[in-house]
Design an enzyme around this catalytic site. Structure first.
Site, PDB file in Angstrom:
ATOM      1  N   GLU B  58       0.867  -1.209   0.114  1.00  0.00           N
ATOM      2  CA  GLU B  58      -0.073   0.090  -0.157  1.00  0.00           C
ATOM      3  C   GLU B  58       0.737   1.290   0.102  1.00  0.00           C
ATOM      4  O   GLU B  58       0.462   2.133  -0.712  1.00  0.00           O
ATOM      5  CB  GLU B  58      -0.990   0.078   1.316  1.00  0.00           C
ATOM      6  N   HIS B 125     -11.556  -5.793   8.518  1.00  0.00           N
ATOM      7  CA  HIS B 125     -12.287  -5.603   7.390  1.00  0.00           C
ATOM      8  C   HIS B 125     -13.662  -4.959   7.470  1.00  0.00           C
ATOM      9  O   HIS B 125     -14.633  -4.899   6.657  1.00  0.00           O
ATOM     10  CB  HIS B 125     -12.864  -6.794   6.652  1.00  0.00           C
TER      11      HIS B 125
END
Ligand SMILES: Cc1ncc(C[n+]2csc(CCOP(=O)(O)OP(=O)(O)O)c2C)c(N)n1
Ligand SMILES: [Mg+2]
Lengths: 343, 321
Positions: B58, B125
């Site tokens: 990322e 999540h």
């Protein structure tokens, strides 16, 4: 390496090698002169914030800057004044940014080594180590997507910053994308006060190259000829489609981490070793020995550098600092989306 | 053509890619696979070389997008889940968000963050991170609640000259449908009155809008008219629309799915209190998720976030104050 080249080289090649060496030396000299000036201004309390020098790293840095050409990308770090100047950064940009002048490229919003001109390929470092490498990747990636061939990007990094996750992610990314990135590691043995044995456990940082699937190079960072040779070759290889290149230079930081630091922790044995040589002195001796320049010539160049630096500092000292009342205090390019500032 | 919220996101990207050669998409599994949620389904085929799989990096994904933006492209970065954007946080807030201010070179990147809780997704999540990103200068933070906005705001995000955090709610992906995609959109930064009422204002955004609308319907049956404001963009925050609504109702309840400490709802209450104290007939209230990681089990998850039930209870309380 150089001597084996010497034996086979033509007269024209020898002349061009001499010219490159002299050009590089003169940028190194200018960088050293400017760095010395920053150090004395800092001691005199004339500069805000920190001062970070590239003393002892000019040969490596200048070789990186000179290996690039217009249209290339360069992400220098804190010890890259020589490379910046060689790549095309005007002296006045450096001085203005140290002073926070409103006329500088950062207009007082950022200072000292955090400066650049992104549109001209000179990326302004953020402090967070390792973060600039993937930005260089991005420019190279964009060039390829736009069908522009032949760009090379150089990112500088220190031995300490090789321990960051950003370093790992970025070099791996460059390898996956086969980008023309040249990652130059200045292994100057220390990250601030931390010696390399607390930073990594591999034999040499260049050993990481095959693990990433990239080409590795080692260079003696105190020897300008070696630096020019290796950096030119690594950049040419990247430009020719050889994918990312990782260069590890061995040298010693010949100053504190910043000018606030007396570097009392540096091992005296390192200082007296070959690694502790001053690349600028080594280059001067080489110039004299080759008879490429005499003492008078060196003195003349020194004088020119001092004049350039003094003149620029005198000019910038007269420039106004940024005016908080004329600052728009808006971090967005879309001004209409700016948040109001309650008074 | 009817479309879901997720299809709207795909269609907006298809249109952005078709209309602007500078646009490309970069993220994990976004290529031939079409993304973890299929938000880029078939786009790699339709736009060869412009929808590109990234390594699980990322930090470097964002860094690359910044470099590409500097060189004149307009990247769309898909984070697989909003939660993982935190690994690229440094590059978003310190690199992308500071670039324009430091250099006057704009940094047009759209960061798509699939956010918000869904049952069974657990602590890693399910996060809603609009508050965290809104805290940093240099970012626009969008939180579309409808199919129309998912489409129109994503297109707007790609054309903005600034980095945009585009929070798309996973709970809305499949359930929310519209008959057709809009041809026009409200301007960025403008809130919308989603339902008119005169007794109480609920200010909210993203998936919580739909909980608030259920509450408004329910309270209408009890004789309480709830006005619902959909912020659409949490930064910039459309204070004017909020203030005008509170001026009409005299009561404010701010609802958000992110954590309670600080944040969007606190910002709304702070602004209304300091700029519109005299408009208030009761102390302004706010409702957020609980101050724990988002739980896994549906029983816990449903109790962790605000729901129509808890919002209705807070609204009834507020009307009695
Ligand atoms: C991510 C991050 N952590 C910590 C720092 C603080 N810091 C600035 S320079 C430095 C040492 C860097 O050492 P090295 O990478 O070897 O470069 P050198 O200073 O030796 O040129 C540290 C720890 C930083 N800038 N970024
Ligand atoms: Mg070091």
């Amino acid at each position: 390496m150089v001597s084996s080249v010497l034996s086979r080289e033509t007269g024209a090649e020898a002349a061009s090698r001499r010219e490159s060496y002299i050009e590089a030396y003169r940028w190194m000299l200018l960088a050293r002169t400017l760095d010395d000036k920053f150090a004395s201004l800092y001691r005199a309390g004339k500069l805000q914030g920190g001062v970070f020098l590239g003393r002892g790293q000019e040969a490596l840095s200048v070789a990186a800057g000179l290996a690039l050409r217009k249209g290339d990308v360069f992400a220098p770090l804190i010890r890259d004044l020589a490379g910046r100047l060689a790549f095309g950064e005007p002296v006045v940009d450096a001085v203005r940014t140290y002073y926070g002048s409103a006329l500088g490229p950062m207009r007082g919003r950022d200072g000292n080594v955090h400066r650049g001109r992104p549109r001209e390929g000179l990326l302004p470092m953020i402090s967070h180590l390792g973060a600039m490498i993937s930005v260089v990747n991005g420019v190279l990636f964009a060039r390829r997507m736009k069908g522009v061939a032949g760009t090379v990007g150089v990112a500088s990094i220190g031995d300490g910053a090789t321990s960051t996750g950003s370093f790992h992610e970025a070099i791996n990314q460059a390898a996956v994308e086969k980008l023309p990135l040249v990652l130059v590691i200045a292994n100057n043995q220390y990250a601030y006060s931390t010696f390399t044995d607390r930073q990594f456990a591999c034999q040499a940082l260049v050993d990481k190259a095959p693990g990433y699937g990239v080409t590795g190079w080692t260079v003696n960072g105190t020897d300008l000829a070696d630096c020019l040779d290796v950096l030119t070759s690594a950049v040419a290889r990247a430009r020719g489609g050889g994918g990312p290149q990782l260069v590890e230079a061995h040298l010693l930081r010949l100053c504190g981490h910043g000018e606030h630091d007396d570097a009392g922790y540096v091992d005296p044995r390192l200082k007296s070793s070959e690694m502790g040589r001053d690349c600028l002195k080594v280059a001067e001796e080489f110039l004299l020995k080759q008879d490429w320049a005499g003492r008078d010539q060196l003195q003349h160049w020194r004088g020119e550098s001092i004049e350039k630096v003094d003149q620029t500092v005198a000019q910038v000292q007269r420039e106004a600092g940024p005016d908080p009342y004329r600052e728009d205090w808006c971090a967005l390019a879309s001004k209409h989306l700016s948040e109001p500032h309650p008074s | 053509m009817s479309a879901t919220y997720l299809e709207a996101i795909r269609e907006a990207q298809a249109r952005a890619l078709a209309e602007d050669p500078r646009v490309f998409i970069y993220g994990q599994d976004v290529g031939a696979f079409g993304g973890a949620f299929k938000a880029t389904k078939n786009l790699a085929k339709e736009f060869p070389g412009r929808v590109i799989d990234a390594p699980i990096s990322e930090d470097a994904i964002v860094g690359l997008a910044v470099g590409a933006a500097i060189d004149g492209l307009r990247p769309i970065v898909e984070m697989q889940f909003a939660d993982f954007s935190i690994v690229g946080f440094n590059q978003i807030v310190n690199q992308a968000a500071t670039l324009f201010w430091r250099t006057h070179v704009p940094c047009p990147i759209t960061f798509r963050l699939p956010c918000g809780g869904t049952s069974g997704s657990g602590p890693f999540h399910s996060q809603s991170l609009e508050t965290v990103y809104a805290h940093y200068p240099g970012l626009v933070v969008m939180t579309p609640a409808t199919v129309e906005d998912a489409y129109g705001m994503l297109l707007a995000a790609v054309t903005l000259e600034d980095p945009v955090i585009f929070c798309e709610h996973k709970l809305l992906y499949y359930h929310l449908k519209a008959d057709k995609l809009p041809t026009e959109a409200l301007p960025v930064g403008k809130a919308r009155i989603a339902r008119v009422g005169r007794d109480l204002t609920i200010v909210t955004y993203s998936a919580m809008l739909h909980e608030a609308l259920v509450v408004a319907e329910e309270l209408a049956g009890e004789g309480t008219e709830v006005e619902v404001v959909d912020l659409r963009t949490v930064k910039p925050l459309d204070t004017d629309t909020v203030m005008a609504s509170v001026a009409r109702t005299g009561r404010l309840l701010a609802v958000g799915e992110s954590w309670p400490w600080g944040g969007v709802t606190a910002e709304i209450v702070a602004r209304v209190t300091s700029e519109g104290f005299n408009l208030l007939d009761a102390p302004p209230q706010r409702l957020n998720a609980k101050d724990t990681p988002v739980p896994f089990h549906p029983n816990l998850w449903k109790a962790h976030r605000p729901t129509a039930g808890t919002i209705a209870a807070a609204a009834r309380n507020l009307v009695r104050m």
